[in-house]
Design a protein around this motif. Structure first.
Motif, PDB file in Angstrom:
ATOM      1  N   THR A  52       5.857  -1.202  -9.984  1.00 20.97           N
ATOM      2  CA  THR A  52       5.529   0.093 -10.571  1.00 20.97           C
ATOM      3  C   THR A  52       4.567   0.805  -9.629  1.00 20.97           C
ATOM      4  O   THR A  52       4.213   0.276  -8.573  1.00 20.97           O
ATOM      5  CB  THR A  52       4.908  -0.082 -11.983  1.00 20.97           C
ATOM      6  OG1 THR A  52       4.755   1.201 -12.590  1.00 20.97           O
ATOM      7  CG2 THR A  52       3.539  -0.753 -11.895  1.00 20.97           C
ATOM      8  N   TYR A  91      -0.580   1.162  -0.648  1.00 24.34           N
ATOM      9  CA  TYR A  91      -0.649   2.623  -0.765  1.00 24.34           C
ATOM     10  C   TYR A  91      -0.390   3.256   0.592  1.00 24.34           C
ATOM     11  O   TYR A  91      -0.592   2.621   1.642  1.00 24.34           O
ATOM     12  CB  TYR A  91      -1.997   3.081  -1.327  1.00 24.34           C
ATOM     13  CG  TYR A  91      -3.210   2.626  -0.557  1.00 24.34           C
ATOM     14  CD1 TYR A  91      -3.746   3.400   0.483  1.00 24.34           C
ATOM     15  CD2 TYR A  91      -3.848   1.436  -0.868  1.00 24.34           C
ATOM     16  CE1 TYR A  91      -4.862   2.993   1.182  1.00 24.34           C
ATOM     17  CE2 TYR A  91      -4.969   1.020  -0.182  1.00 24.34           C
ATOM     18  CZ  TYR A  91      -5.472   1.801   0.845  1.00 24.34           C
ATOM     19  OH  TYR A  91      -6.582   1.381   1.543  1.00 24.34           O
ATOM     20  N   THR A 126       1.788   4.609  -9.076  1.00 22.22           N
ATOM     21  CA  THR A 126       1.091   5.765  -9.607  1.00 22.22           C
ATOM     22  C   THR A 126       0.664   6.673  -8.458  1.00 22.22           C
ATOM     23  O   THR A 126       0.636   6.260  -7.298  1.00 22.22           O
ATOM     24  CB  THR A 126      -0.150   5.319 -10.421  1.00 22.22           C
ATOM     25  OG1 THR A 126      -0.740   6.444 -11.060  1.00 22.22           O
ATOM     26  CG2 THR A 126      -1.191   4.675  -9.510  1.00 22.22           C
ATOM     27  N   SER A 183      -0.701  -5.034  -4.024  1.00 23.48           N
ATOM     28  CA  SER A 183      -0.639  -3.581  -4.147  1.00 23.48           C
ATOM     29  C   SER A 183      -0.593  -2.979  -2.755  1.00 23.48           C
ATOM     30  O   SER A 183      -0.944  -3.618  -1.766  1.00 23.48           O
ATOM     31  CB  SER A 183      -1.863  -3.045  -4.907  1.00 23.48           C
ATOM     32  OG  SER A 183      -3.062  -3.374  -4.215  1.00 23.48           O
ATOM     33  N   LEU A 186      -5.774  -1.960 -10.018  1.00 19.98           N
ATOM     34  CA  LEU A 186      -4.420  -2.015 -10.579  1.00 19.98           C
ATOM     35  C   LEU A 186      -3.795  -3.390 -10.353  1.00 19.98           C
ATOM     36  O   LEU A 186      -3.110  -3.934 -11.234  1.00 19.98           O
ATOM     37  CB  LEU A 186      -3.550  -0.928  -9.948  1.00 19.98           C
ATOM     38  CG  LEU A 186      -3.963   0.526 -10.223  1.00 19.98           C
ATOM     39  CD1 LEU A 186      -3.101   1.479  -9.404  1.00 19.98           C
ATOM     40  CD2 LEU A 186      -3.848   0.854 -11.709  1.00 19.98           C
ATOM     41  N   TYR A 236      -2.285   8.912  -6.625  1.00 16.19           N
ATOM     42  CA  TYR A 236      -3.743   8.996  -6.512  1.00 16.19           C
ATOM     43  C   TYR A 236      -4.061  10.356  -5.918  1.00 16.19           C
ATOM     44  O   TYR A 236      -3.678  10.655  -4.789  1.00 16.19           O
ATOM     45  CB  TYR A 236      -4.286   7.882  -5.614  1.00 16.19           C
ATOM     46  CG  TYR A 236      -5.812   7.864  -5.556  1.00 16.19           C
ATOM     47  CD1 TYR A 236      -6.543   7.049  -6.413  1.00 16.19           C
ATOM     48  CD2 TYR A 236      -6.510   8.657  -4.644  1.00 16.19           C
ATOM     49  CE1 TYR A 236      -7.933   7.022  -6.369  1.00 16.19           C
ATOM     50  CE2 TYR A 236      -7.893   8.639  -4.602  1.00 16.19           C
ATOM     51  CZ  TYR A 236      -8.594   7.831  -5.467  1.00 16.19           C
ATOM     52  OH  TYR A 236      -9.966   7.812  -5.430  1.00 16.19           O
TER      53      TYR A 236
END
Length: 388
Positions: free
Chosen positions: A96, A64, A98, A62, A116, A100
């Motif tokens: 995928t 970010y 999302t 992951s 996640l 935050y």
């Protein structure tokens, strides 16, 4: 004509020059320490990395946008997560993401991204159980558990309870599908190798293991159920307690001793750790967390490299720790020193600052004008400095 791209105040230059000299001297003094650390290899069974086997492998990661944007309404960023797999010589990818946006601490973003990531890993393992995915080894970035695991359970009903559920689900599907999991730590802050010295080492495990190993070697420190109870005694009594080490250990054994408030707190933490760690390994609410005790901590140095890698191995597939290490070492990237599959998924899920800005702009365009102030930066000077 010479031009300056930026201006530094003379006072700042002087201060930094002084600190450069101080830190250079400090680093130079590490040479003697590293020579002492090299002798710790005699306390473990150092093995040669063998010829690699071919495995079908998936890696999950992951990412970010960092640093997150500090807005009036809270911390804002974009989280992406996905996997890259090579099975039967065919590549399989999924990505995928999302948004935050929460009025929380920036550190919570990292934990949420890890949640996640572990949820997706559990889905992959469930797919293997159903015969939809084929792989021998699942590679994770970081650690198998999410803090506060494996040290203690997240409080039931608290904001971190989801950690218990997600990690339990991950381990459940690992056990049922018979897949092995390995977590590769990039940022290593642990000092588990203090166990070998019987005292708090002044450097982290990556530095210590790099001094102990030669290219093409590896060793296992043992499983978490055995090493953590011994490590916390050194951590709290020596690393944290310092001059009160012996008194803290006596307090832990139930003897009455005089301690400072800090020493008493460390003694309590030692006692509480035993209770908390046992709760993790015996909880009936999350029965698969007991498998965290079987996680093995291993260090290896890839051939042709000078820095060691720390990994956690949960070998539910019976591949063998040596076979897993040989695979990881044989696929080491010449650039990063980590397995290539991990580099591939890291690049695949990467989130750029430009993407975060673009998504924020899209969100602003759909926000009622009376509420757009929630998306304003809390520190406009800092925001402008990052742009220019």
């Amino acid at each position: 004509m010479e031009t300056l791209d930026y201006w530094l105040e003379p006072d700042l230059i002087i201060a930094l020059r002084h600190d450069v000299e101080r830190h250079a001297e400090k680093i130079s003094r590490l040479r003697k320490t590293l020579e002492e650390l090299a002798s710790l290899r005699n306390a473990v069974e150092v093995r040669q990395i063998g010829p690699p086997r071919s495995f079908d492998v998936y890696a999950v990661d992951s990412s970010y946008g960092s640093p997150s944007l500090e807005l009036v309404g809270g911390v804002f960023t974009v989280i992406a997560y996905g996997y890259v797999g090579v099975s039967g010589g065919v590549q399989d990818r999924f990505l995928t993401g999302t948004l935050y946006f929460a009025d929380s601490r920036e550190g919570d973003v990292s934990r949420y991204a890890a949640l996640l990531e572990k949820r997706l890993a559990a889905r992959l393992l469930a797919g293997r159980l159903r015969g939809e995915k084929r792989f021998d080894l699942l590679v994770l970035d970081g650690e198998i558990a999410i803090h506060p695991l494996p040290f203690n359970l997240a409080v039931r009903g608290g904001r971190l309870e989801e950690v218990n559920k997600v990690v339990d689900r991950l381990l459940n599907y690992a056990a049922r599908s018979g897949a092995s999991i390995v977590a590769v730590a990039k940022r290593v802050r642990s000092r588990y190798l203090s166990l070998l010295a019987g005292r708090c080492l002044p450097v982290n495990d990556k530095v210590a293991a790099s001094a102990m190993l030669r290219p093409g070697e590896y060793f296992s420190l043992g499983k978490l159920r055995d090493l953590l109870p011994r490590w916390v005694s050194i951590h709290y009594a020596d690393c944290e307690g310092g001059p009160e080490r012996e008194a803290i250990l006596k307090c832990y054994k139930g003897e009455r001793v005089g301690l400072s408030p800090k020493g008493e707190r460390l003694c309590r933490r030692l006692v509480e750790f035993g209770q908390n760690f046992n709760a993790v390994l015996t909880t009936s609410t999350y029965p698969h967390l007991r498998l965290l005790g079987d996680v093995e901590v291993v260090y290896y140095m890839p051939p042709g490299h000078r820095t060691a890698v720390r990994v956690e191995v949960l070998d539910m597939g019976g591949l063998g720790v040596g076979e897993i290490v040989s695979y990881l070492a044989s696929t080491t990237s010449t650039v990063t020193g980590y397995p290539q599959i991990l580099d591939a998924v890291d690049q695949y899920v990467r989130v750029s600052p430009d993407l975060v800005e673009a998504v924020l702009t899209a969100l602003l365009s759909k926000t009622p004008e009376s509420l757009t102030h929630l998306m304003w930066p809390t520190n406009m000077q800092k925001r402008l400095a990052s742009r220019y």
